[in-house]
Design a protein around this motif. Structure first.
Motif, short mmCIF file in Angstrom:
data_model
loop_
_atom_site.label_atom_id
_atom_site.label_comp_id
_atom_site.label_asym_id
_atom_site.label_seq_id
_atom_site.Cartn_x
_atom_site.Cartn_y
_atom_site.Cartn_z
N SER A 41 -6.77 9.68 1.40
CA SER A 41 -6.00 9.24 2.57
C SER A 41 -6.53 9.86 3.85
O SER A 41 -7.07 10.97 3.85
N GLU A 78 -10.04 3.26 -0.81
CA GLU A 78 -10.03 2.96 -2.24
C GLU A 78 -11.46 2.77 -2.71
O GLU A 78 -12.14 1.82 -2.30
N VAL A 80 -5.78 4.38 3.47
CA VAL A 80 -6.28 4.82 2.17
C VAL A 80 -7.66 4.24 1.92
O VAL A 80 -7.87 3.02 2.00
N ARG A 133 2.42 1.88 -3.37
CA ARG A 133 1.42 2.29 -4.36
C ARG A 133 1.06 3.77 -4.23
O ARG A 133 0.85 4.45 -5.25
N PHE A 134 1.01 4.28 -3.01
CA PHE A 134 0.48 5.63 -2.80
C PHE A 134 1.52 6.63 -2.29
O PHE A 134 1.17 7.78 -2.03
N ARG A 136 -11.23 9.11 -6.42
CA ARG A 136 -11.52 7.69 -6.17
C ARG A 136 -10.81 7.21 -4.89
O ARG A 136 -11.38 6.43 -4.13
N ASN A 137 -9.58 7.65 -4.70
CA ASN A 137 -8.80 7.24 -3.54
C ASN A 137 -8.49 8.46 -2.67
O ASN A 137 -8.21 9.55 -3.18
N VAL A 140 0.85 -1.20 0.00
CA VAL A 140 0.00 0.00 0.00
C VAL A 140 0.88 1.25 0.00
O VAL A 140 0.63 2.21 -0.74
N GLY A 182 -16.47 1.14 -1.59
CA GLY A 182 -15.04 0.91 -1.56
C GLY A 182 -14.58 0.24 -0.28
O GLY A 182 -15.39 -0.37 0.43
#
Length: 800
Positions: free
Chosen positions: A560, A471, A469, A63-64, A557-558, A60, A592
């Motif tokens: 934090s 998602e 996060v 990815r972010f 969409r995502n 994770v 999500g």
């Protein structure tokens, strides 16, 4: 079988001594080749080596990290010595540092945030429009009226006040993140501290923390570390010179340790590995093992000369023949205990395991083979280079050992051992996984880094970050009122943990925008009631891509939810992760799911979880390996259980000491713990095997114990004393973890030596295990069949 094994060993020893010139020549040539490669190895910390890549938290994070922040955020606090920060001289320094950070190596310029950057904005509304503009960019206020306006703006901005300006208005915070693919800790450390020093003074105090700064400190102290290492070797050589009274007793053990280091570092370079300063204590520990094996051979060589052997060649042959098997058993046990660390899915640990195993295996050549070969060339072996003889003092300790092991005191020592084992084992359960103290355990609590860390944590929400996060299943999922309410509820729930100083998400921004749109009426401090309303609030907010990226991606969409931690102690992180998982499980969301976890705290949580499972796994496999080695060598499973005793005792005592002193099980201590299992039994191999050797000559167990303690035990005492005293020099290190690891090494050495000299001989005398004492008839047959002793191998013998 036994005679065949002995015959092969004797042929090997004879081959080495007979061809000593050729063997030495090959050894020298290969060592010179390894010197070439070892001299080119890089000494540095590689961030990627510290992360368990397969762990979901790390995935994770990877990815972010570019959007929501990595684990290498540096925090710089500019604090006014008098008054608040709303002084031109103070704000000029905040602006200069903010601007100059863009020139630092590897910096992610979109992640430079302070009141002097364009990222922090205030939102104002009028009858005509809503206005979003930077808090203090591009210029510092020049007049009292402008300064007052800035102060009012910050006080009314909850996203700035308390986060980037302290609650008491006396400090400003600047944060910056870096591209992890371009991390160079030494460059970042040098450049940022240069900025800090340029701003220091003139009524301003500057504090700096962050992982790049921490590891920069480690690299900064590499010259000191090498100096201490050199001092330790010199001190060790001096002790050996005083005790052994011969050049061979001084130089040959040091030569064995040095060449082992050269061979292993050369192999590391050939594998493409770097040498991490964090594991230099492991290097010294393995080097100590090489010195220890060599001292045993030199000591036995001296015993052979004193017993009347007529030549150095014959004495070297006899010493190698008698000690090769126990020495090799110790090497194989140590190597097996080290290689199990490779199962820990952290690249640094895997590199340490591979290089450490090679390092240990080189002892078989540098100490077990080359030391007796070089001894075979010694001239006038009966001479001494100085008159001071301290061996009579050692003799008194050995006399005490014999008395304790063979008199009624043996029951006392065994009873005390059982009590110590139970008590220390119970207390060792308090051992922390992860950091045990606030601040960094790598440095002392009064170090500049930890003082700066405490200062920043006192003024602000926390220097260490973790983010969860959300998602979404599709674009605009973040705009759903239920999702925003979930984020807000998560922040409230997690904020109850004292170590979490604050949190931040898009759920903090939209209510403020909504309130401003309604003429700053606090009744409207809430989200929009629909997805479209929240989309309009984001539109009216009007952030640029970099500013919005702190909270969500461009498709909404995502998103934090970031938490700020006051410390990264193991207990703090475990509590936070448990609470976060509990909240997610009890509050399912539509549209999500939540992903855990990024930031420094997220990856540290991953490392701690891996270490927790890896510690149990490594210790269990190391013990299993030790049991197998002993069972094969002595041809009985009982031997494996017997030799577990000194290992378990040294480990429980050491772990309980770590728990008492607040030393956590971390990346630095895990390989030391695994290698400590092999360390805990090496000395015992020599002493117990010496007892078996004597029992091949006669049937008196008491006499065999006494003779073994006076020969093999003397080598154990010399080695343990010299190494334990020498590692004490590491207490001078500015790096706390080096000082603490050297202390642990000293404890392991002392307990291991004490077990070999006092506890294990007493156990042999009380229980007389079959694989040690055998029976008179079979011993007589062995003496007739072979005048020399098979020190390890041998069929199962029946106890007297």
């Amino acid at each position: 079988m036994k005679n065949a094994t002995f015959s092969k060993l004797e042929r090997f020893v004879e081959f080495c001594i007979r061809n000593r010139v050729a063997v030495t020549l090959v050894y020298v040539v290969l060592t010179l080749v390894m010197v070439f490669f070892a001299s080119r190895i890089e000494i540095k910390t590689v961030f990627d080596d510290l992360l368990p890549r397969s762990h979901p938290y790390v995935q994770v994070h990877e990815r972010f990290k570019e959007q929501f922040g990595g684990s290498n955020v540096v925090s710089i606090m500019v604090q006014a010595d008098k008054g608040d920060i709303f002084q031109k001289t103070v704000l000029d320094k905040v602006k200069k540092i903010t601007t100059d950070l863009a020139l630092v190596h590897g910096v992610n310029t979109t992640q430079i945030i302070s009141i002097a950057s364009p990222k922090l904005k205030e939102i104002r509304a009028s009858t005509d429009a809503i206005e979003s503009k930077p808090v203090m960019f591009p210029d510092v206020p020049q007049t009292p009226a402008q300064m007052s306006e800035l102060k009012t703006s910050i006080l009314n901005n909850p996203l700035v006040h308390g986060t980037y300006v302290s609650q008491d208005l006396k400090a400003a915070l600047i944060t910056v993140d870096f591209y992890e693919s371009e991390l160079d800790y030494q460059k970042i450390y040098d450049q940022i501290y240069k900025l800090a020093q340029s701003a220091q003074g003139g009524g301003v105090t500057v504090s700096v923390v962050g992982e790049p700064i921490l590891f920069g400190w480690v690299t900064h102290y590499v010259p000191e570390t090498l100096k201490i290492f050199t001092m330790t070797i010199v001190f060790l050589a001096t002790l050996l010179f005083i005790i052994m009274r011969t050049w061979r007793g001084t130089l040959l053990p040091l030569l064995a340790g040095t060449t082992s280091a050269i061979w292993s570092l050369g192999a590391a370079k050939l594998f493409g590995f770097n040498f991490d300063p964090l594991v230099i204590v492991i290097a010294f520990l393995i080097t100590a093992r090489s010195i220890s094996h060599s001292v045993q051979l030199v000591s036995r060589f001296g015993d052979e000369i004193e017993s009347g052997v007529d030549s150095s060649r014959a004495a070297a042959h006899s010493a190698m023949l008698q000690l090769f098997k126990p020495g090799m058993l110790g090497v194989i046990a140590d190597a097996g205990c080290m290689i199990v660390v490779v199962l820990t899915p952290i690249p640094l640990m895997q590199k340490v395991a591979i290089v450490g195993t090679i390092w240990v295996l080189t002892i078989a050549l540098t100490a077990c083979v080359m030391t007796p070969i070089l001894l075979s060339w010694v001239r006038q072996p009966r001479g001494h280079v100085h008159p001071l003889d301290v061996l009579p003092l050692f003799g008194r300790v050995l006399d005490l050992s014999v008395t304790v092991a063979t008199s009624r005191f043996r029951y006392v020592i065994l009873s005390l051992t059982a009590i110590v084992f139970v008590v220390s084992g119970a207390y060792a359960l308090n051992l922390h996984i992860g950091d045990a103290d606030a601040g960094s355990p790598i440095l002392w609590q009064n170090s500049r880094y930890n003082v700066d860390s405490a200062a920043i944590n006192h003024q602000f929400q926390g220097t260490d970050r973790m983010y969860a996060v959300f998602e979404g299943n599709g674009p605009d999922a973040v705009k759903e009122p239920k999702i925003l309410s979930s984020m807000e509820a998560m922040q409230r729930y997690m904020g109850a943990q004292p170590e979490i100083g604050g949190s931040l998400s898009i759920a903090d921004v939209l209510p403020a925008v909504n309130q401003i749109l309604h003429e700053d009426n606090p009744r409207y401090h809430e989200f929009g009631k629909t997805r479209n309303e929240n989309g309009e609030l984001i539109y009216m907010w009007g952030p640029d891509a970099g500013e919005a990226g702190r909270y969500m991606d461009p498709q909404a969409r995502n998103s934090s939810v970031t938490f700020y931690f006051k410390d990264h102690r193991g207990d703090t992180i475990r509590t936070a992760m448990a609470r976060l998982k509990e909240f997610i499980a009890n509050n399912p969301v539509e549209h999500g799911k939540y992903l855990l976890a990024g930031g420094l705290i997220g990856v540290t949580a991953a490392v701690n979880e891996v270490i927790l499972s890896g510690q149990v796994e490594s210790v269990a496999l190391a013990l299993l390996w030790l049991a197998i080695c002993c069972a094969i060598a002595y041809r009985t499973a009982r031997a494996g259980i017997f030799f577990m005793i000194p290992v378990m005792l040294s480990n429980t005592i050491t772990f309980s000491f770590m728990a008492w002193k607040g030393i956590g099980m971390t990346l630095s201590t895990l390989p030391v713990a695994a290698l400590g299992i092999g360390l805990g039994v090496d000395y015992t191999f020599y002493v117990v095997d010496g007892i078996r050797e004597e029992l091949h000559k006669h049937n008196d167990v008491k006499k065999a114990i006494e003779q073994s303690i006076r020969t093999a035990g003397k080598g154990v005492l010399i080695t343990a004393l010299t190494l334990t005293v020498a590692v004490g020099l590491w207490s001078l290190s500015t790096l706390r973890f080096q000082a603490e690891m050297s202390l642990l090494m000293g404890i392991w050495l002392f307990v291991s030596a004490f077990s070999a000299l006092f506890i294990m001989p007493a156990l042999v005398y009380v229980f007389q295990p079959e694989f040690v004492v055998g029976n008179p008839s079979m011993q007589a047959e062995d003496r007739e069949a072979a005048p020399q002793v098979d020190v390890l191998g041998g069929s199962e013998l029946k106890r007297v």
